[in-house]
Write a protein that holds these residues in place. Structure first.
Motif, PDB file in Angstrom:
ATOM      1  N   VAL A 147      -6.397   2.707 -10.412  1.00 58.03           N
ATOM      2  CA  VAL A 147      -6.044   2.295  -9.054  1.00 58.03           C
ATOM      3  C   VAL A 147      -7.243   1.713  -8.305  1.00 58.03           C
ATOM      4  O   VAL A 147      -7.068   0.955  -7.340  1.00 58.03           O
ATOM      5  N   MET A 148      -8.459   2.014  -8.748  1.00 56.36           N
ATOM      6  CA  MET A 148      -9.654   1.468  -8.105  1.00 56.36           C
ATOM      7  C   MET A 148     -10.207   0.257  -8.848  1.00 56.36           C
ATOM      8  O   MET A 148     -11.293  -0.227  -8.544  1.00 56.36           O
ATOM      9  N   SER A 149      -9.434  -0.235  -9.818  1.00 55.65           N
ATOM     10  CA  SER A 149      -9.844  -1.408 -10.579  1.00 55.65           C
ATOM     11  C   SER A 149      -9.052  -2.628 -10.124  1.00 55.65           C
ATOM     12  O   SER A 149      -8.259  -2.564  -9.181  1.00 55.65           O
ATOM     13  N   TYR A 166      -5.804   7.914 -13.593  1.00 60.14           N
ATOM     14  CA  TYR A 166      -5.074   7.226 -12.517  1.00 60.14           C
ATOM     15  C   TYR A 166      -6.057   6.637 -11.503  1.00 60.14           C
ATOM     16  O   TYR A 166      -5.925   5.477 -11.098  1.00 60.14           O
ATOM     17  N   ASN A 167      -7.036   7.438 -11.077  1.00 53.74           N
ATOM     18  CA  ASN A 167      -8.011   6.954 -10.095  1.00 53.74           C
ATOM     19  C   ASN A 167      -8.797   5.750 -10.616  1.00 53.74           C
ATOM     20  O   ASN A 167      -9.101   4.816  -9.866  1.00 53.74           O
ATOM     21  N   TRP A 219       0.837  -1.201   0.000  1.00 56.10           N
ATOM     22  CA  TRP A 219       0.000   0.000   0.000  1.00 56.10           C
ATOM     23  C   TRP A 219       0.872   1.252   0.000  1.00 56.10           C
ATOM     24  O   TRP A 219       0.615   2.207  -0.737  1.00 56.10           O
ATOM     25  N   LYS A 261      -4.944  -2.329 -10.064  1.00 57.25           N
ATOM     26  CA  LYS A 261      -4.416  -1.216  -9.290  1.00 57.25           C
ATOM     27  C   LYS A 261      -2.901  -1.235  -9.167  1.00 57.25           C
ATOM     28  O   LYS A 261      -2.270  -0.183  -9.031  1.00 57.25           O
ATOM     29  N   TYR A 262      -2.294  -2.423  -9.229  1.00 56.99           N
ATOM     30  CA  TYR A 262      -0.837  -2.482  -9.112  1.00 56.99           C
ATOM     31  C   TYR A 262      -0.126  -1.891 -10.327  1.00 56.99           C
ATOM     32  O   TYR A 262       1.044  -1.535 -10.249  1.00 56.99           O
ATOM     33  N   ALA A 264      -1.260   0.853 -11.692  1.00 54.12           N
ATOM     34  CA  ALA A 264      -1.508   2.297 -11.659  1.00 54.12           C
ATOM     35  C   ALA A 264      -0.240   3.075 -11.350  1.00 54.12           C
ATOM     36  O   ALA A 264      -0.065   4.201 -11.821  1.00 54.12           O
ATOM     37  N   ILE A 324       2.488   1.881  -3.396  1.00 53.80           N
ATOM     38  CA  ILE A 324       1.516   2.370  -4.380  1.00 53.80           C
ATOM     39  C   ILE A 324       1.173   3.832  -4.097  1.00 53.80           C
ATOM     40  O   ILE A 324       1.127   4.662  -5.009  1.00 53.80           O
TER      41      ILE A 324
END
Length: 216
Positions: A178-180, A174-175, A123, A183-184, A186, A126
């Motif tokens: 990262v929310m899909s 980007y959002n 986390w 996300k890694y 992103a 990222i």
């Protein structure tokens, strides 16, 4: 917003604020805009909190509304500096990065304290290389472009608007990633943008250096 977030803000920002009188002009300018960026983060958080109930869920809000509010707020001090104080390209790039940096630091701290039970090293990587760098990339792009259009009055309004739209679209992209489930990946988006921007800035800094000649 939790009181602990404001406590973190005070603990981080008061020492930097106290250091301003001891720093030289360039360093004072950068630290000052880091402070501004962190303050803008708190303002954006409060504003987003007011707007969030009008959206169905966090995903739709973070991919549509929050990029708009955050990028507009981050651009305001850069716009003011370019229009009122100086449109020097090097200075604009530095303060733009500082605004994004301050915003990212405060945002990461806010998310950290609100999700302590879910935090791990992945986390942190990222957030650090991803969201942290993304905010600075967006503001640097706006600062670089603003330095180019500032002296061209016919392009200033349309150019500044276009820069904001670009930053908002980049932020929203980007959002979305990262929310899909990806996300890694992103984190690659800000890194891929950082490399060419860093090369451009470094190249222009070298070009701006005075030519030294040997004497004697």
């Amino acid at each position: 917003m939790d009181n602990i977030v404001y406590a973190i803000y005070i603990c981080l920002m008061v020492p930097m604020l106290m250091s301003l009188s001891l720093l030289q002009h360039r360093s004072r300018l950068v630290i000052g805009f880091v402070l501004i960026g962190s303050t803008i983060c708190l303002v954006a958080s409060e504003l987003n909190g007011v707007l969030y109930p009008y959206f169905d869920d966090m995903v739709s809000f973070c991919t549509t509304m929050s990029p708009i509010t955050e990028e507009i707020l981050k651009a305001l001090p850069i716009l003011y500096f370019a229009f009122v104080i100086s449109d020097n390209r090097t200075t604009l790039v530095q303060i733009s990065f500082a605004v994004g940096l301050g915003f990212a630091i405060m945002e990461n701290m806010t998310v950290l304290v609100q999700n302590l039970s879910e935090i791990d090293i992945i986390w942190a990587l990222i957030r650090g290389f991803g969201a942290g760098l993304m905010h600075s990339i967006c503001t640097v792009a706006v600062g670089l472009g603003m330095a180019s259009v500032r002296k061209k009055k016919k392009l200033f309004v349309s150019g500044t608007t276009a820069l904001l739209m670009m930053a908002i679209a980049y932020h929203a992209t980007y959002n979305t990633i990262v929310m899909s489930d990806y996300k890694y990946f992103a984190v690659m988006l800000p890194l891929l943008a950082y490399i060419p921007i860093n090369r451009i800035v470094r190249k222009r800094k070298k070009e701006a250096l005075p030519i030294q000649t040997n004497q004697g």
